[in-house]
Scaffold this active site. Structure first.
Site, short mmCIF file in Angstrom:
data_model
loop_
_atom_site.label_atom_id
_atom_site.label_comp_id
_atom_site.label_asym_id
_atom_site.label_seq_id
_atom_site.Cartn_x
_atom_site.Cartn_y
_atom_site.Cartn_z
N ARG A 1 -10.13 -0.34 14.85
CA ARG A 1 -9.87 0.46 13.66
C ARG A 1 -10.72 -0.01 12.49
O ARG A 1 -11.58 0.73 12.00
CB ARG A 1 -8.38 0.42 13.30
N MET B 1 11.75 24.72 2.56
CA MET B 1 10.93 23.93 1.64
C MET B 1 11.79 23.13 0.68
O MET B 1 11.51 21.96 0.39
CB MET B 1 9.98 24.84 0.86
N LYS C 1 0.84 -1.20 0.00
CA LYS C 1 0.00 0.00 0.00
C LYS C 1 0.87 1.25 0.00
O LYS C 1 2.08 1.18 0.21
CB LYS C 1 -0.93 -0.02 1.22
N TYR D 1 15.75 30.59 8.11
CA TYR D 1 14.57 31.33 8.54
C TYR D 1 14.59 31.57 10.04
O TYR D 1 14.88 30.67 10.83
CB TYR D 1 13.30 30.56 8.16
#
Length: 383
Positions: A156, A324, A57, A278
């Site tokens: 679940r 990023m 998956k 940053y």
């Protein structure tokens, strides 16, 4: 990773969603299919004569579902699990008609016809899904294969006790359905001493005996290491195939499968007091040399995973925040001029495992792998 060299062992996976060439990419993701298959073989040894499926998956845990499943199929794996119908359809196209493919989340209402057309097996998690699959079988005029999942204690997916009792009392519940598998999922298998493992085993035994006779499956990757009592007829490893440690309290018995390397795009010298990145989250306490690499959170490298990269075995700490598209490294430990633009530094590989990176990010190896983005140039070894 298992050893490999030469073009005959190296295959580039190029699609419209990634750079055309290695030169155009900012980072390189190498997937060792030989190591993947060796991990499969190691699990098979632990399982003895018990069958072993492959959980592929999330696009093979981010590593390429078609490539991963193709390698496992060549190794003899004939049963695969995906999460969504769309994943199953793509995998059927890649693998052809022979392997069994199960859709773990079940078939969404109205999509049963697509599942049948793609020859996919539903994992039935509720009486509603059972009724819909039964109706589709009647419309198709033939039996349809399915797995029945019961909730043995994870809360679940799967039928709880009341639903299992209800269908067990209904003589027509499985009209038109070929129950090929009865399954459940362990919540705490990576903690061998956790009492939930024994409780789930007992509940699973109780629930499965109410259902039609079929193959039985409980063990995930870590569940395989709980011993033969948990193996039943079919194991469903996922993470262990990809090199994630299924026994976190012990050394990893699996081979690493991935290597991630990013290109250096600039180097510079910084003076005492220079702010870096940053927010100037890092400020140089003295002179240092820095390099910026072409990798960031847009590539799936978590901002929380402020760790290090490696070059020729030398640790290069991150400076400041992950951006990023870039990360700044302290390269002061390297000889002057040793690292240049275009050189590759390692983020995942021999120096830092997937589990190591996950620990720095406060997460798990699953999230590290499935977060790896589409901008990498992907190379497959031993395929």
């Amino acid at each position: 990773m298992s050893s490999a060299s030469g073009k005959s062992q190296r295959q580039a996976h190029e699609t419209s969603s990634q750079p055309i060439s290695e030169a155009a990419a900012g980072a390189i993701l190498t997937i060792d299919l030989g190591a993947l298959c060796e991990n499969y073989r190691r699990l098979k040894v632990l399982l003895g004569g018990v069958a072993c499926a492959g959980v592929v998956k999330a696009d093979g845990y981010g590593l390429g579902g078609a490539e991963v499943a193709g390698a496992l199929a060549a190794e003899g794996c004939d049963t695969f699990f995906v999460a969504h119908l769309a994943e199953g359809i793509l995998l059927r196209t890649a693998l052809g008609s022979r392997p069994a493919i199960y859709v773990l989340n079940g078939i969404q209402p109205g999509a049963e016809g697509e599942a049948v057309e793609a020859e996919l097996n539903a994992v039935i998690n509720s009486t509603g899904q059972l009724a819909a699959w039964r109706a589709r079988a009647k419309r198709a005029g033939r039996k349809l294969k399915a797995a029945i999942q019961v909730d043995s204690g994870m809360s679940r997916l799967g039928m709880p006790l009341a639903e299992v009792e209800a269908i067990a009392a209904d003589s027509h519940a499985f009209d038109g359905i070929d129950v090929a598998l009865v399954m459940s999922h362990l919540a705490c298998a990576d903690e061998p001493e956790h009492p939930a493992n024994e409780r789930q085993w007992l509940e699973f035994e109780r629930l499965r005996k109410m259902l039609p006779e079929a193959r039985v499956s409980l063990a995930n990757s870590s569940g395989i290491f709980l011993g033969p009592a948990f193996h039943f007829d079919l194991a469903r490893p996922g993470a262990a195939l990809y090199g994630i440690n299924p026994t976190p309290s012990e050394p990893n018995p699996m081979l690493p499968v991935v290597r991630l390397q990013a290109k250096v795009i600039q180097t510079r010298s910084l003076q005492e007091g220079a702010g870096v990145g940053y927010g100037h989250a890092f400020r140089a306490a003295g002179p240092l040399r820095a390099a910026t690499i072409s990798l960031g959170y847009a590539d799936g490298w978590h901002r929380r995973a402020a760790s290090a990269a490696w070059f020729e075995g030398v640790r290069l700490p991150f400076l400041g925040r992950v951006s990023m598209d870039s990360i700044i490294l302290d390269i002061s430990a390297l000889p002057l001029g040793r690292l240049a633009e275009g050189d590759l530094v390692e983020l995942l590989g021999p120096s830092q495992s997937v589990d190591d990176a996950a620990g720095h990010a406060g997460t798990i190896g699953y999230e590290i792998l499935t977060s790896l983005g589409p901008r990498f140039y992907r190379t497959y070894l031993n395929g």
